[in-house]
Design a protein around this motif. Structure first.
Motif, PDB file in Angstrom:
ATOM      1  N   GLN A   1      -8.338  14.710   8.181  1.00 20.03           N
ATOM      2  CA  GLN A   1      -7.561  14.287   7.025  1.00 20.03           C
ATOM      3  C   GLN A   1      -8.415  13.415   6.105  1.00 20.03           C
ATOM      4  O   GLN A   1      -9.105  12.500   6.569  1.00 20.03           O
ATOM      5  CB  GLN A   1      -6.329  13.477   7.444  1.00 20.03           C
ATOM      6  N   TYR A   2      -8.337  13.699   4.825  1.00 18.82           N
ATOM      7  CA  TYR A   2      -8.946  12.839   3.811  1.00 18.82           C
ATOM      8  C   TYR A   2      -7.831  11.965   3.234  1.00 18.82           C
ATOM      9  O   TYR A   2      -6.773  12.478   2.851  1.00 18.82           O
ATOM     10  CB  TYR A   2      -9.616  13.677   2.722  1.00 18.82           C
ATOM     11  N   LEU A   3      -8.062  10.666   3.194  1.00 19.88           N
ATOM     12  CA  LEU A   3      -7.013   9.731   2.809  1.00 19.88           C
ATOM     13  C   LEU A   3      -7.180   9.263   1.365  1.00 19.88           C
ATOM     14  O   LEU A   3      -8.275   8.908   0.932  1.00 19.88           O
ATOM     15  CB  LEU A   3      -7.013   8.519   3.749  1.00 19.88           C
ATOM     16  N   TYR A   4      -6.065   9.241   0.666  1.00 19.81           N
ATOM     17  CA  TYR A   4      -6.028   8.747  -0.715  1.00 19.81           C
ATOM     18  C   TYR A   4      -4.859   7.775  -0.825  1.00 19.81           C
ATOM     19  O   TYR A   4      -3.761   8.054  -0.329  1.00 19.81           O
ATOM     20  CB  TYR A   4      -5.841   9.898  -1.704  1.00 19.81           C
ATOM     21  N   GLY A   5      -5.085   6.658  -1.475  1.00 18.43           N
ATOM     22  CA  GLY A   5      -3.993   5.707  -1.556  1.00 18.43           C
ATOM     23  C   GLY A   5      -4.257   4.558  -2.506  1.00 18.43           C
ATOM     24  O   GLY A   5      -5.312   4.464  -3.137  1.00 18.43           O
ATOM     25  N   VAL A   6      -3.266   3.691  -2.582  1.00 20.08           N
ATOM     26  CA  VAL A   6      -3.288   2.538  -3.480  1.00 20.08           C
ATOM     27  C   VAL A   6      -3.025   1.276  -2.676  1.00 20.08           C
ATOM     28  O   VAL A   6      -2.235   1.276  -1.720  1.00 20.08           O
ATOM     29  CB  VAL A   6      -2.206   2.676  -4.571  1.00 20.08           C
ATOM     30  N   HIS A   7      -3.705   0.197  -3.082  1.00 21.63           N
ATOM     31  CA  HIS A   7      -3.510  -1.101  -2.451  1.00 21.63           C
ATOM     32  C   HIS A   7      -3.423  -2.157  -3.546  1.00 21.63           C
ATOM     33  O   HIS A   7      -4.160  -2.107  -4.534  1.00 21.63           O
ATOM     34  CB  HIS A   7      -4.678  -1.417  -1.509  1.00 21.63           C
TER      35      HIS A   7
ATOM     36  N   GLU B   1       0.828  -1.205   0.000  1.00 23.87           N
ATOM     37  CA  GLU B   1       0.000   0.000   0.000  1.00 23.87           C
ATOM     38  C   GLU B   1       0.861   1.253   0.000  1.00 23.87           C
ATOM     39  O   GLU B   1       2.029   1.238   0.381  1.00 23.87           O
ATOM     40  CB  GLU B   1      -0.940   0.013   1.210  1.00 23.87           C
ATOM     41  N   LEU B   2       0.242   2.347  -0.415  1.00 24.54           N
ATOM     42  CA  LEU B   2       0.843   3.670  -0.352  1.00 24.54           C
ATOM     43  C   LEU B   2      -0.293   4.659  -0.132  1.00 24.54           C
ATOM     44  O   LEU B   2      -1.239   4.715  -0.918  1.00 24.54           O
ATOM     45  CB  LEU B   2       1.589   3.993  -1.646  1.00 24.54           C
ATOM     46  N   THR B   3      -0.220   5.433   0.971  1.00 27.98           N
ATOM     47  CA  THR B   3      -1.336   6.292   1.370  1.00 27.98           C
ATOM     48  C   THR B   3      -0.836   7.685   1.730  1.00 27.98           C
ATOM     49  O   THR B   3       0.227   7.827   2.348  1.00 27.98           O
ATOM     50  CB  THR B   3      -2.070   5.693   2.587  1.00 27.98           C
ATOM     51  N   ILE B   4      -1.604   8.697   1.346  1.00 26.96           N
ATOM     52  CA  ILE B   4      -1.305  10.071   1.759  1.00 26.96           C
ATOM     53  C   ILE B   4      -2.544  10.677   2.423  1.00 26.96           C
ATOM     54  O   ILE B   4      -3.674  10.250   2.169  1.00 26.96           O
ATOM     55  CB  ILE B   4      -0.888  10.968   0.571  1.00 26.96           C
ATOM     56  N   GLY B   5      -2.318  11.674   3.275  1.00 23.55           N
ATOM     57  CA  GLY B   5      -3.412  12.390   3.900  1.00 23.55           C
ATOM     58  C   GLY B   5      -3.478  13.821   3.403  1.00 23.55           C
ATOM     59  O   GLY B   5      -2.455  14.512   3.320  1.00 23.55           O
ATOM     60  N   VAL B   6      -4.673  14.271   3.045  1.00 23.87           N
ATOM     61  CA  VAL B   6      -4.887  15.642   2.588  1.00 23.87           C
ATOM     62  C   VAL B   6      -5.614  16.402   3.694  1.00 23.87           C
ATOM     63  O   VAL B   6      -6.722  16.025   4.098  1.00 23.87           O
ATOM     64  CB  VAL B   6      -5.704  15.677   1.282  1.00 23.87           C
TER      65      VAL B   6
ATOM     66  N   VAL C   1       0.273  12.967  -6.211  1.00 29.99           N
ATOM     67  CA  VAL C   1      -0.498  11.887  -6.814  1.00 29.99           C
ATOM     68  C   VAL C   1       0.255  11.296  -8.002  1.00 29.99           C
ATOM     69  O   VAL C   1       0.247  10.074  -8.220  1.00 29.99           O
ATOM     70  CB  VAL C   1      -1.887  12.389  -7.248  1.00 29.99           C
ATOM     71  N   GLN C   2       0.942  12.138  -8.746  1.00 29.61           N
ATOM     72  CA  GLN C   2       1.763  11.649  -9.859  1.00 29.61           C
ATOM     73  C   GLN C   2       2.883  10.740  -9.348  1.00 29.61           C
ATOM     74  O   GLN C   2       3.183   9.702  -9.946  1.00 29.61           O
ATOM     75  CB  GLN C   2       2.347  12.828 -10.637  1.00 29.61           C
TER      76      GLN C   2
ATOM     77  N   LYS D   1      -4.233  -8.992  -6.894  1.00 29.00           N
ATOM     78  CA  LYS D   1      -5.103  -7.820  -7.019  1.00 29.00           C
ATOM     79  C   LYS D   1      -4.310  -6.680  -7.631  1.00 29.00           C
ATOM     80  O   LYS D   1      -3.297  -6.255  -7.090  1.00 29.00           O
ATOM     81  CB  LYS D   1      -5.644  -7.398  -5.645  1.00 29.00           C
ATOM     82  N   ALA D   2      -4.773  -6.211  -8.781  1.00 30.38           N
ATOM     83  CA  ALA D   2      -4.101  -5.103  -9.444  1.00 30.38           C
ATOM     84  C   ALA D   2      -4.215  -3.837  -8.600  1.00 30.38           C
ATOM     85  O   ALA D   2      -5.170  -3.674  -7.831  1.00 30.38           O
ATOM     86  CB  ALA D   2      -4.711  -4.875 -10.817  1.00 30.38           C
ATOM     87  N   PRO D   3      -3.260  -2.916  -8.702  1.00 35.33           N
ATOM     88  CA  PRO D   3      -3.318  -1.679  -7.927  1.00 35.33           C
ATOM     89  C   PRO D   3      -4.624  -0.909  -8.179  1.00 35.33           C
ATOM     90  O   PRO D   3      -5.072  -0.783  -9.315  1.00 35.33           O
ATOM     91  CB  PRO D   3      -2.114  -0.883  -8.430  1.00 35.33           C
ATOM     92  N   LYS D   4      -5.206  -0.410  -7.109  1.00 34.37           N
ATOM     93  CA  LYS D   4      -6.456   0.340  -7.201  1.00 34.37           C
ATOM     94  C   LYS D   4      -6.350   1.599  -6.357  1.00 34.37           C
ATOM     95  O   LYS D   4      -5.931   1.545  -5.203  1.00 34.37           O
ATOM     96  CB  LYS D   4      -7.630  -0.512  -6.723  1.00 34.37           C
TER      97      LYS D   4
END
Length: 295
Positions: free
Chosen positions: A268-274, A80-85, A102-103, A248-251
């Motif tokens: 914080q709003y969280l955005y990330g990939v798993h 996983e990789l997650t950031i908080g906004v 995000v890039q 599971k492909a990255p989402k």
């Protein structure tokens, strides 16, 4: 900006668009030496790695090929990789500063298989493959014969020629050629100049370079640090030397509901990939590795 679900959904859509654009544009190297295998469970067994099936003359009954010669399993792992906004950044219309982040997430995600695959190559002198020996070893067995796909010589035209000869000379337990022809020379950045000379120069020390264009060159940043080791691979077979197993492909996901704990407790709003995946070794016969420690 007024922070409501409509605005948050719009931001999420924008982030996903940025993520997908970068994800689909970036080129990777792992797929040049690894075969992608889909996975349906938590792990996959590769028992059939014990033998490379071969056609034979049909005399008498059919000879059923034994495909259960090993007990090699690749277990999927979660990544996983997650950031908080911060909510304040949205209220203050500073969301644009997160676009490069995000890039970067997209770039890290799409190239992460490179990390898995080339780590296996780097550790191939220690990590074991399906026959219980290190992937690069001088103690592999085919029938009763000991076969080596490991060298110790530094990369030169002579050691490259020796590696080619070693791979192409491998035969099955019946003494038949496996027709393995290496086509990719993999090196760390420190050996790029030497490798280019071997594969691209018209002449070496005043003599015609007979090995020009006999393989593609792949210079891999992930191999930096082990600067003497080099690898010659056959990547033309259906199963390449390394297996990249994907469950599971990255989402790209988001947690943006005001009721989510991260929003309520930390604004914080969280955005990330798993993703779920892993990598493992295929046929050692398709690869030759040298530690490069001797002249």
């Amino acid at each position: 900006m007024i922070v409501n679900q409509q605005a948050l959904q719009g931001i999420t859509t924008g982030f996903k668009t940025i993520f997908n654009k970068v994800f689909n544009e970036i080129k990777t190297d792992w797929d040049k030496i690894a075969t992608k295998v889909p996975s349906e469970t938590g792990e996959e067994s590769y028992k059939w790695l014990g033998k490379i099936p071969r056609m034979r003359e049909w005399i008498g009954d059919r000879e059923i090929q034994n495909l259960t010669g090993s007990d090699y399993t690749i277990k999927n792992k979660d990544f996983e990789l997650t950031i908080g906004v911060d909510r304040n950044d949205i209220e203050d219309d500073k969301i644009g500063v997160y676009n490069p982040v995000v890039q970067d997430i997209a770039q890290s995600t799409v190239t992460f298989p490179d990390t898995l695959v080339f780590k296996l190559i780097l550790d191939g002198f220690v990590n074991k493959c399906y026959d219980g020996q290190p992937f690069f070893s001088d103690a592999h067995k085919i029938g009763k014969k000991s076969i080596s796909n490991k060298g110790t010589k530094a990369l030169t035209g002579e050691s490259y020629a020796e590696a080619r000869k070693t791979i192409m000379s491998i035969k099955d337990e019946n003494g038949e050629s496996l027709r393995i022809i290496p086509d990719t020379l993999v090196v760390p950045p420190a050996l790029e100049d030497t490798a280019r000379k071997i594969l691209l120069a018209d002449q070496i020390d005043g003599t015609t370079n007979i090995y020009k264009d006999t393989a593609k060159l792949l210079v891999v940043p992930e191999l930096a640090g082990n600067d003497k080791a080099w690898y010659l691979l056959c990547t033309t077979k259906p199963l390449k030397p390394i297996i990249y197993q994907e469950r599971k492909a990255p989402k790209f996901d988001a947690l943006i509901d005001d009721k989510d704990e991260n929003v309520f407790m930390r604004k914080q709003y969280l955005y990330g990939v798993h993703s779920r995946a892993n990598a493992g070794y295929g046929f050692w016969q398709m690869a030759y590795g040298s530690t490069g420690e001797t002249v």
